[in-house]
Design a protein around this motif. Sequence first.
Motif, short mmCIF file in Angstrom:
data_model
loop_
_atom_site.label_atom_id
_atom_site.label_comp_id
_atom_site.label_asym_id
_atom_site.label_seq_id
_atom_site.Cartn_x
_atom_site.Cartn_y
_atom_site.Cartn_z
N LYS A 133 -26.90 57.41 -18.99
CA LYS A 133 -26.40 58.72 -19.40
C LYS A 133 -27.55 59.70 -19.67
O LYS A 133 -27.49 60.86 -19.26
N LEU A 134 -28.56 59.23 -20.38
CA LEU A 134 -29.70 60.10 -20.68
C LEU A 134 -30.46 60.48 -19.40
O LEU A 134 -30.89 61.63 -19.25
N ASP A 135 -30.57 59.53 -18.49
CA ASP A 135 -31.25 59.81 -17.22
C ASP A 135 -30.47 60.84 -16.42
O ASP A 135 -31.04 61.76 -15.84
N ALA A 136 -29.14 60.70 -16.41
CA ALA A 136 -28.32 61.65 -15.67
C ALA A 136 -28.36 63.04 -16.30
O ALA A 136 -28.39 64.05 -15.60
N ARG A 137 -28.42 63.09 -17.61
CA ARG A 137 -28.39 64.38 -18.29
C ARG A 137 -29.74 65.10 -18.29
O ARG A 137 -29.79 66.31 -18.10
N TYR A 138 -30.83 64.35 -18.52
CA TYR A 138 -32.13 64.99 -18.68
C TYR A 138 -33.11 64.74 -17.55
O TYR A 138 -34.16 65.37 -17.49
N GLY A 139 -32.83 63.79 -16.70
CA GLY A 139 -33.62 63.56 -15.49
C GLY A 139 -35.09 63.25 -15.75
O GLY A 139 -35.43 62.33 -16.48
N ILE A 148 -24.84 48.26 -23.85
CA ILE A 148 -24.78 49.58 -24.49
C ILE A 148 -26.06 50.35 -24.23
O ILE A 148 -26.03 51.54 -23.89
N ILE A 149 -27.20 49.69 -24.35
CA ILE A 149 -28.48 50.34 -24.10
C ILE A 149 -28.60 50.77 -22.65
O ILE A 149 -29.06 51.88 -22.36
N ALA A 150 -28.18 49.92 -21.73
CA ALA A 150 -28.24 50.27 -20.30
C ALA A 150 -27.35 51.48 -20.01
O ALA A 150 -27.74 52.38 -19.26
N SER A 196 -22.32 27.73 -32.85
CA SER A 196 -21.42 28.86 -32.96
C SER A 196 -22.20 30.15 -33.24
O SER A 196 -21.95 31.17 -32.62
N ILE A 197 -23.14 30.09 -34.16
CA ILE A 197 -23.96 31.26 -34.48
C ILE A 197 -24.81 31.65 -33.28
O ILE A 197 -24.92 32.83 -32.95
N PHE A 198 -25.40 30.66 -32.62
CA PHE A 198 -26.24 30.94 -31.47
C PHE A 198 -25.44 31.61 -30.36
O PHE A 198 -25.88 32.60 -29.78
N SER A 199 -24.25 31.11 -30.09
CA SER A 199 -23.44 31.71 -29.03
C SER A 199 -22.97 33.11 -29.43
O SER A 199 -22.91 34.02 -28.60
N THR A 200 -22.67 33.30 -30.71
CA THR A 200 -22.29 34.63 -31.19
C THR A 200 -23.45 35.61 -31.02
O THR A 200 -23.25 36.75 -30.58
N LEU A 201 -24.65 35.17 -31.34
CA LEU A 201 -25.83 36.02 -31.17
C LEU A 201 -26.06 36.35 -29.70
O LEU A 201 -26.45 37.47 -29.36
N GLN A 202 -25.83 35.39 -28.82
CA GLN A 202 -25.98 35.65 -27.39
C GLN A 202 -24.99 36.70 -26.93
O GLN A 202 -25.34 37.59 -26.15
N VAL A 203 -23.75 36.60 -27.39
CA VAL A 203 -22.72 37.56 -27.02
C VAL A 203 -23.10 38.95 -27.55
O VAL A 203 -23.03 39.95 -26.82
N GLN A 204 -23.51 39.02 -28.79
CA GLN A 204 -23.91 40.30 -29.38
C GLN A 204 -25.11 40.90 -28.64
O GLN A 204 -25.17 42.11 -28.39
N SER A 205 -26.05 40.06 -28.27
CA SER A 205 -27.23 40.52 -27.53
C SER A 205 -26.82 41.10 -26.18
O SER A 205 -27.31 42.15 -25.77
N ALA A 206 -25.92 40.43 -25.50
CA ALA A 206 -25.45 40.92 -24.20
C ALA A 206 -24.72 42.26 -24.37
O ALA A 206 -24.92 43.18 -23.56
N ARG A 207 -23.93 42.40 -25.43
CA ARG A 207 -23.22 43.67 -25.67
C ARG A 207 -24.21 44.79 -25.95
O ARG A 207 -24.06 45.90 -25.44
#
Length: 112
Positions: free
Chosen positions: A28-34, A21-23, A6-17
């Motif tokens: 957004k930063l690439d579009a704004r500052y090029g 978010i980072i992507a 359960s913890i492992f799957s929760t960590l996988q879900v959090q990692s994917a989220r």
Amino acid sequence: MFVTFSIFSTLQVQSARLKAIIADLDRKLDARYGDRYRQLKQQVEGKVDTTKVWYDKTRTEAENSGTIPIEERQAQASRKVADAGSSAARKEAVIKEQLKGIWQSIKTRKSS
């Protein structure tokens, strides 16, 4: 065992989220500052790569030598503190002896 999965799957879900978010932030930063953002990102990635190489090298050296760098530094610091303490104790003893001599000379002068 169920809790572990359960913890492992929760960590996988959090990692994917977090990756999503980072992507999104990266887009957004690439579009704004090029180009400025891309150049900065390359510089940071280069420093991260250099740091990874240094870390891997240091870790390998530590494993091969059988010492852990942080423990070695702590031992060095402990030795320095111990040396400073013993030096202070020696100086204190000298000062006490000098004060004793001065006190004795004062007592001798008063009694004369």
